[in-house]
Design a protein around this motif. Structure first.
Motif, PDB file in Angstrom:
ATOM      1  N   GLU A   1     113.335 -82.368 -76.055  1.00  0.00           N
ATOM      2  CA  GLU A   1     111.606 -82.346 -76.188  1.00  0.00           C
ATOM      3  C   GLU A   1     111.292 -83.759 -76.521  1.00  0.00           C
ATOM      4  O   GLU A   1     110.366 -84.377 -76.034  1.00  0.00           O
ATOM      5  CB  GLU A   1     111.036 -81.302 -77.597  1.00  0.00           C
ATOM      6  CG  GLU A   1     111.173 -79.849 -76.699  1.00  0.00           C
ATOM      7  CD  GLU A   1     110.678 -79.038 -77.941  1.00  0.00           C
ATOM      8  OE1 GLU A   1     109.843 -79.579 -78.837  1.00  0.00           O
ATOM      9  OE2 GLU A   1     111.186 -77.858 -77.805  1.00  0.00           O
TER      10      GLU A   1
ATOM     11  N   GLY B   1     102.636 -79.844 -70.793  1.00  0.00           N
ATOM     12  CA  GLY B   1     103.713 -79.856 -71.435  1.00  0.00           C
ATOM     13  C   GLY B   1     104.748 -78.780 -70.765  1.00  0.00           C
ATOM     14  O   GLY B   1     104.391 -78.277 -69.600  1.00  0.00           O
ATOM     15  N   GLY B   2     105.880 -78.414 -71.332  1.00  0.00           N
ATOM     16  CA  GLY B   2     106.717 -77.962 -70.817  1.00  0.00           C
ATOM     17  C   GLY B   2     107.653 -78.646 -69.581  1.00  0.00           C
ATOM     18  O   GLY B   2     107.494 -79.810 -69.500  1.00  0.00           O
ATOM     19  N   GLU B   3     108.328 -77.833 -68.877  1.00  0.00           N
ATOM     20  CA  GLU B   3     109.119 -78.551 -67.815  1.00  0.00           C
ATOM     21  C   GLU B   3     108.164 -78.648 -66.779  1.00  0.00           C
ATOM     22  O   GLU B   3     107.508 -77.948 -66.164  1.00  0.00           O
ATOM     23  CB  GLU B   3     110.128 -77.409 -67.328  1.00  0.00           C
ATOM     24  CG  GLU B   3     111.298 -77.135 -68.424  1.00  0.00           C
ATOM     25  CD  GLU B   3     112.474 -76.086 -67.923  1.00  0.00           C
ATOM     26  OE1 GLU B   3     112.790 -76.266 -66.663  1.00  0.00           O
ATOM     27  OE2 GLU B   3     113.132 -75.696 -68.693  1.00  0.00           O
TER      28      GLU B   3
END
Length: 133
Positions: free
Chosen positions: A3, A93-95
């Motif tokens: 992250e 956000g995230g992958e």
């Protein structure tokens, strides 16, 4: 750790995209000049090739069609949309690897199209190829 690395990369990408804003405005200001260069060049070449043997209105019509094909405004709009979408994916956000990879491919495609439409130009219109993206 993953992250943190992703956040750092996202920050760096936002910084780079922000720097592209000035370059973007520069390319938009050059776009109209590209058509004028094409128009002038084609008119001169057509006059050289056919002299006074052709209908001037018809020659102008053909020149206008070719100049229209050199218009990069559509690519500039698409490129801006891809950049906006890219930033939106970062913000979500995230992958994000696959969507960002796809968007970068699309941006590259638009840039290639712009450069192919502006190849062989001289003078002010040539500046589109000199922008340091």
């Amino acid at each position: 750790m993953r992250e943190e690395e992703g956040s750092a990369t996202a920050r760096e990408l936002r910084t780079e995209w922000s720097a592209c804003g000035g370059r973007w405005r520069k390319s938009e200001s050059i776009a109209p000049r590209i058509q004028k260069v094409y128009l002038d060049r084609l008119q001169a070449r057509m006059t050289e090739l056919i002299g006074g043997q052709a209908d001037p209105a018809r020659v102008l019509q053909e020149v206008a069609l070719l100049a229209d094909r050199s218009d990069i405004q559509e690519e500039l709009v698409r490129l801006q949309n891809h950049v906006d979408h890219f930033l939106g994916v970062l913000e979500a956000g995230g992958e994000a690897g696959k969507p960002l990879d796809f968007l970068l491919q699309e941006m590259n495609r638009e840039a290639n199209t712009m450069l192919s439409k502006t190849s062989g130009l001289v003078g002010e219109a040539m500046k589109i190829t000199e922008i340091d993206w």
